[in-house]
Design an enzyme around this catalytic site. Sequence first.
Site, PDB file in Angstrom:
ATOM      1  N   HIS A 203      -5.422  47.096   1.199  1.00 37.96           N
ATOM      2  CA  HIS A 203      -5.441  48.383   1.566  1.00 37.96           C
ATOM      3  C   HIS A 203      -5.816  48.557   3.085  1.00 37.96           C
ATOM      4  O   HIS A 203      -5.362  49.444   3.656  1.00 37.96           O
ATOM      5  CB  HIS A 203      -6.211  49.250   0.693  1.00 37.96           C
ATOM      6  CG  HIS A 203      -7.680  49.329   0.767  1.00 37.96           C
ATOM      7  ND1 HIS A 203      -8.496  48.074   0.704  1.00 37.96           N
ATOM      8  CD2 HIS A 203      -8.508  50.135   1.522  1.00 37.96           C
ATOM      9  CE1 HIS A 203      -9.785  48.215   0.889  1.00 37.96           C
ATOM     10  NE2 HIS A 203      -9.821  49.352   1.629  1.00 37.96           N
TER      11      HIS A 203
ATOM     12  N   LYS B 147     -12.379  36.386  -0.488  1.00 42.34           N
ATOM     13  CA  LYS B 147     -13.484  35.254  -0.492  1.00 42.34           C
ATOM     14  C   LYS B 147     -12.747  33.964  -0.677  1.00 42.34           C
ATOM     15  O   LYS B 147     -11.703  33.712  -1.134  1.00 42.34           O
ATOM     16  CB  LYS B 147     -14.135  35.451  -1.861  1.00 42.34           C
ATOM     17  CG  LYS B 147     -15.624  34.653  -1.863  1.00 42.34           C
ATOM     18  CD  LYS B 147     -16.621  35.645  -1.127  1.00 42.34           C
ATOM     19  CE  LYS B 147     -17.868  35.310  -1.169  1.00 42.34           C
ATOM     20  NZ  LYS B 147     -18.624  36.338  -0.808  1.00 42.34           N
TER      21      LYS B 147
HETATM   22  N1  GLU Z   1     -20.428  35.903   2.487  1.00 39.90           N
HETATM   23  C1  GLU Z   1     -21.124  37.363   3.054  1.00 39.90           C
HETATM   24  C2  GLU Z   1     -20.867  38.406   1.740  1.00 39.90           C
HETATM   25  O1  GLU Z   1     -20.664  37.866   0.734  1.00 39.90           O
HETATM   26  C3  GLU Z   1     -20.686  37.801   4.192  1.00 39.90           C
HETATM   27  C4  GLU Z   1     -18.997  38.111   4.236  1.00 39.90           C
HETATM   28  C5  GLU Z   1     -18.748  38.189   5.578  1.00 39.90           C
HETATM   29  O2  GLU Z   1     -19.440  38.352   6.515  1.00 39.90           O
HETATM   30  O3  GLU Z   1     -17.412  38.382   5.962  1.00 39.90           O
HETATM   31  O4  GLU Z   1     -20.844  39.513   1.967  1.00 39.90           O
END
Ligand code: GLU
Length: 478
Positions: free
Chosen positions: A72, A113
Amino acid sequence: MAKAKALAQEQHYNFFHSVEQSFDKAAQFTKWEKGILEQIKACNAVYRIKFPVRVGNSIDVIEAYRVQHSHHKLPCKGGIRFSDEVNQDEVMALAALMTYKCAIVNVPFGGAKGGIKINPRNYTPFQLENITRRYTAELVKKNFIGPGIDVPAPDYGTGEREMSWILDTYMSLRPGEIDGYGCVTGKPVSQGGVRGRTEATGLGVFYGLRELCNVKEDMKRLGLEPGIEGKKVVVQGMGNVGYHAAKYFHEAGAKVICLIEWDGAIFNPKGLNPDAVLKHRKETGSIVGFPDAKSLKKNTDGLELECDILIPAALENVIHAGNAPKIKAKIIGEAANGPLTPEADEVLAKKGVIVVPDMFLNAGGVTVSYFEWLKNLSHVRYGRLGKRFDENMNIHILGQIEELTGKKVSEKERKFIAHGADEVDLVYSGLEETMHTALHEVREKFMEHKKIRDMRTAAYVCAIDKVGAAYEQLGIFP
Ligand code: GLU
């Protein structure tokens, strides 16, 4: 042991479903029709890769993922974890949490992720570099990485080193891309990183909980005094997030009475100094045996100690139906992603515990990642243009005041007033402002609806409303 492993596997298997359950619980308090809610909830793209890497005399086939939960807003954003517990369900759940997290703190990204199913302790740095570079090349091939597409960052088991490998691989495959440095965040400062990113998640946890502890009526309801000083705190996990959270609480005058790690837990009712504990771990390989502290029989016993604030800062599902009734903390600050199961949420809400949810509380990392990405796109360090101008102006104003009043300030005060903001000052103040604003937004939603019984549901409502509005503005649902 086998039973515990099976249970852990079952819990992992259900993680995305837990996120969906929490989402559904909140969705009833929003105005969105079923179709929009289904679209917000669904994972937009799942990429599963298997690739070979030479390890010594043999070849290991590595399993890896990148999940883009929501398009989005672009780019998608979220960390990459290295853990042998990684599986598709887990990565999907964590990607979904990223979407809601970014919405809550008004960071204009969709959630994503990544995960590589390895235990980094079993590989040499050279082998890890090969794995990380190959993974990045696979993402480039499928257009799953780029400053306007999808921007990874550190997560469990990864840090600056891995981010600079990702950057270097990306830049070599996409030469001449002017904004290429924005393809990944959490980079070392020398490679386009921003000052303050390393401690950002732990500091955000501290800012968020400190602001909550300043709300007099909430503290009264819990039978606590406002403020951080003297509060008894337990932290699970001494990784980057847990260590920094513990450090900021200790520095603000809280008593960090227990620190829990995977191989043991240490306890001292008078408080532990996280820096000294870290030094001990560096020297001996473990926090266990830290002088001036008692070791607990089972590390998870630490979660059940009498304390004011419990901060799980390790992995998901550590507080579940089994141990939730034994938790004595008055506030739980979710520094990790998904440390409580929905069943634990129910138990704790009934007990009157305030659970400060992950998607708000640990958003400091992605907030400062956003600042880093903006720095990369603008090709200039924060403070470069204004710092000296502000300093000259401050000195001038102070001089005028001193002349008009005939009084002089101390040297220490002069330095403090004159100081123009550095990059780290701006990053910290941007983070503090973000965490305060988001806390009050979530809290107000919680207070406004009589039927919302926990802050997680309130946080989901805030997130769903923002993502729903973005879809509406996109005109996807006329
Ligand atoms: N891995 C971290 C989280 O779970 C940071 C993610 C990021 O900075 O993009 O929020």
